[in-house]
Design a protein around this motif. Sequence first.
Motif, mmCIF file in Angstrom:
data_model
loop_
_atom_site.group_PDB
_atom_site.id
_atom_site.type_symbol
_atom_site.label_atom_id
_atom_site.label_comp_id
_atom_site.label_asym_id
_atom_site.label_seq_id
_atom_site.Cartn_x
_atom_site.Cartn_y
_atom_site.Cartn_z
ATOM 1 N N THR A 139 -9.909 3.928 6.853
ATOM 2 C CA THR A 139 -8.457 4.084 6.873
ATOM 3 C C THR A 139 -7.806 2.818 6.330
ATOM 4 O O THR A 139 -8.360 1.721 6.428
ATOM 5 C CB THR A 139 -7.913 4.372 8.293
ATOM 6 N N TYR A 140 -6.608 3.011 5.780
ATOM 7 C CA TYR A 140 -5.821 1.927 5.184
ATOM 8 C C TYR A 140 -4.416 2.077 5.724
ATOM 9 O O TYR A 140 -3.737 3.062 5.442
ATOM 10 C CB TYR A 140 -5.861 2.095 3.659
ATOM 11 N N ARG A 141 -3.996 1.108 6.557
ATOM 12 C CA ARG A 141 -2.674 1.141 7.193
ATOM 13 C C ARG A 141 -1.857 -0.056 6.726
ATOM 14 O O ARG A 141 -2.428 -1.105 6.430
ATOM 15 C CB ARG A 141 -2.827 1.083 8.712
ATOM 16 N N MET A 142 -0.522 0.107 6.725
ATOM 17 C CA MET A 142 0.341 -0.952 6.214
ATOM 18 C C MET A 142 1.578 -1.155 7.096
ATOM 19 O O MET A 142 2.684 -0.846 6.688
ATOM 20 C CB MET A 142 0.800 -0.613 4.794
ATOM 21 N N PRO A 180 4.807 -2.696 8.418
ATOM 22 C CA PRO A 180 5.570 -1.757 9.233
ATOM 23 C C PRO A 180 5.810 -0.397 8.567
ATOM 24 O O PRO A 180 6.518 0.436 9.102
ATOM 25 C CB PRO A 180 6.910 -2.490 9.409
ATOM 26 N N TRP A 181 5.205 -0.143 7.400
ATOM 27 C CA TRP A 181 5.370 1.152 6.744
ATOM 28 C C TRP A 181 4.663 2.235 7.539
ATOM 29 O O TRP A 181 3.659 1.992 8.192
ATOM 30 C CB TRP A 181 4.830 1.130 5.334
ATOM 31 N N ARG A 182 5.147 3.436 7.445
ATOM 32 C CA ARG A 182 4.535 4.564 8.165
ATOM 33 C C ARG A 182 3.383 5.189 7.396
ATOM 34 O O ARG A 182 2.554 5.878 7.974
ATOM 35 C CB ARG A 182 5.586 5.620 8.449
ATOM 36 N N GLU A 183 3.324 4.980 6.077
ATOM 37 C CA GLU A 183 2.257 5.578 5.276
ATOM 38 C C GLU A 183 0.907 4.995 5.656
ATOM 39 O O GLU A 183 0.799 3.826 5.978
ATOM 40 C CB GLU A 183 2.480 5.314 3.778
ATOM 41 N N TRP A 184 -0.109 5.826 5.597
ATOM 42 C CA TRP A 184 -1.470 5.369 5.766
ATOM 43 C C TRP A 184 -2.374 6.319 4.994
ATOM 44 O O TRP A 184 -1.965 7.427 4.657
ATOM 45 C CB TRP A 184 -1.877 5.266 7.242
ATOM 46 N N TYR A 185 -3.581 5.875 4.700
ATOM 47 C CA TYR A 185 -4.496 6.645 3.867
ATOM 48 C C TYR A 185 -5.855 6.702 4.548
ATOM 49 O O TYR A 185 -6.273 5.750 5.192
ATOM 50 C CB TYR A 185 -4.616 6.005 2.478
ATOM 51 N N ARG A 186 -6.540 7.827 4.377
ATOM 52 C CA ARG A 186 -7.867 7.996 4.982
ATOM 53 C C ARG A 186 -8.833 8.470 3.906
ATOM 54 O O ARG A 186 -8.556 9.439 3.202
ATOM 55 C CB ARG A 186 -7.819 8.996 6.116
ATOM 56 N N GLY A 187 -9.944 7.776 3.804
ATOM 57 C CA GLY A 187 -10.995 8.134 2.858
ATOM 58 C C GLY A 187 -10.909 7.328 1.576
ATOM 59 O O GLY A 187 -9.848 6.889 1.156
ATOM 60 N N ARG A 188 -12.062 7.150 0.966
ATOM 61 C CA ARG A 188 -12.149 6.345 -0.250
ATOM 62 C C ARG A 188 -11.243 6.859 -1.369
ATOM 63 O O ARG A 188 -10.583 6.082 -2.043
ATOM 64 C CB ARG A 188 -13.586 6.318 -0.753
ATOM 65 N N GLY A 189 -11.217 8.157 -1.572
ATOM 66 C CA GLY A 189 -10.414 8.720 -2.657
ATOM 67 C C GLY A 189 -8.936 8.465 -2.485
ATOM 68 O O GLY A 189 -8.238 8.083 -3.439
ATOM 69 N N ALA A 190 -8.434 8.649 -1.282
ATOM 70 C CA ALA A 190 -7.012 8.438 -1.013
ATOM 71 C C ALA A 190 -6.641 6.959 -1.148
ATOM 72 O O ALA A 190 -5.592 6.621 -1.706
ATOM 73 C CB ALA A 190 -6.647 8.953 0.374
ATOM 74 N N ALA A 236 -11.817 0.096 8.570
ATOM 75 C CA ALA A 236 -10.356 0.117 8.451
ATOM 76 C C ALA A 236 -9.852 -1.187 7.865
ATOM 77 O O ALA A 236 -10.413 -2.249 8.109
ATOM 78 C CB ALA A 236 -9.716 0.355 9.814
ATOM 79 N N LEU A 237 -8.788 -1.064 7.100
ATOM 80 C CA LEU A 237 -8.025 -2.202 6.605
ATOM 81 C C LEU A 237 -6.608 -2.024 7.106
ATOM 82 O O LEU A 237 -5.982 -0.984 6.861
ATOM 83 C CB LEU A 237 -8.024 -2.241 5.075
ATOM 84 N N THR A 238 -6.120 -3.017 7.817
ATOM 85 C CA THR A 238 -4.720 -3.020 8.250
ATOM 86 C C THR A 238 -4.039 -4.123 7.473
ATOM 87 O O THR A 238 -4.378 -5.299 7.622
ATOM 88 C CB THR A 238 -4.598 -3.238 9.766
ATOM 89 N N ILE A 239 -3.118 -3.731 6.621
ATOM 90 C CA ILE A 239 -2.455 -4.653 5.706
ATOM 91 C C ILE A 239 -1.023 -4.855 6.178
ATOM 92 O O ILE A 239 -0.229 -3.910 6.191
ATOM 93 C CB ILE A 239 -2.447 -4.081 4.262
ATOM 94 N N TYR A 240 -0.690 -6.058 6.580
ATOM 95 C CA TYR A 240 0.674 -6.376 6.997
ATOM 96 C C TYR A 240 1.451 -6.781 5.749
ATOM 97 O O TYR A 240 1.272 -7.868 5.223
ATOM 98 C CB TYR A 240 0.671 -7.466 8.071
#
Length: 114
Positions: A21-24, A26-36, A93-97
């Motif tokens: 997963t890739y979260r950012m 304070p944005w609400r968008e997030w992505y799951r899986g290598r392709g996304a 997971a990557l959590t990107i601030y």
Amino acid sequence: MQAWQAANLDSLIELLREDATYRMPPWREWYRGRGAIRGFLETIWGNFAGFRTVAIGANAQPAVGVYSRSQNDPAWRAHSLHVIEPAEGGIAALTIYVPPLGPSLFAAFSLPPA
């Protein structure tokens, strides 16, 4: 760190688990899986003229401070903090601030703003 700094998307994606997963905040968008995650990064990396990275730690996990420069400004400026959640089989997971939150956190990690 090396893959991000080199803007080497193939190498970065290889480090991720298939279900990463890739979260950012304070944005609400997030992505799951290598392709996304690949699709998202392909759309944004072209907006930057380069990246520099500094290894840090956050919440007892490996983390990276990322500086970027834009096409119009050659200065390296604080961009984001990346907290990495390692797991068996790769990065889980990557959590990107991201801005504006990310750069405001640099001082807490003794990182300069530029």
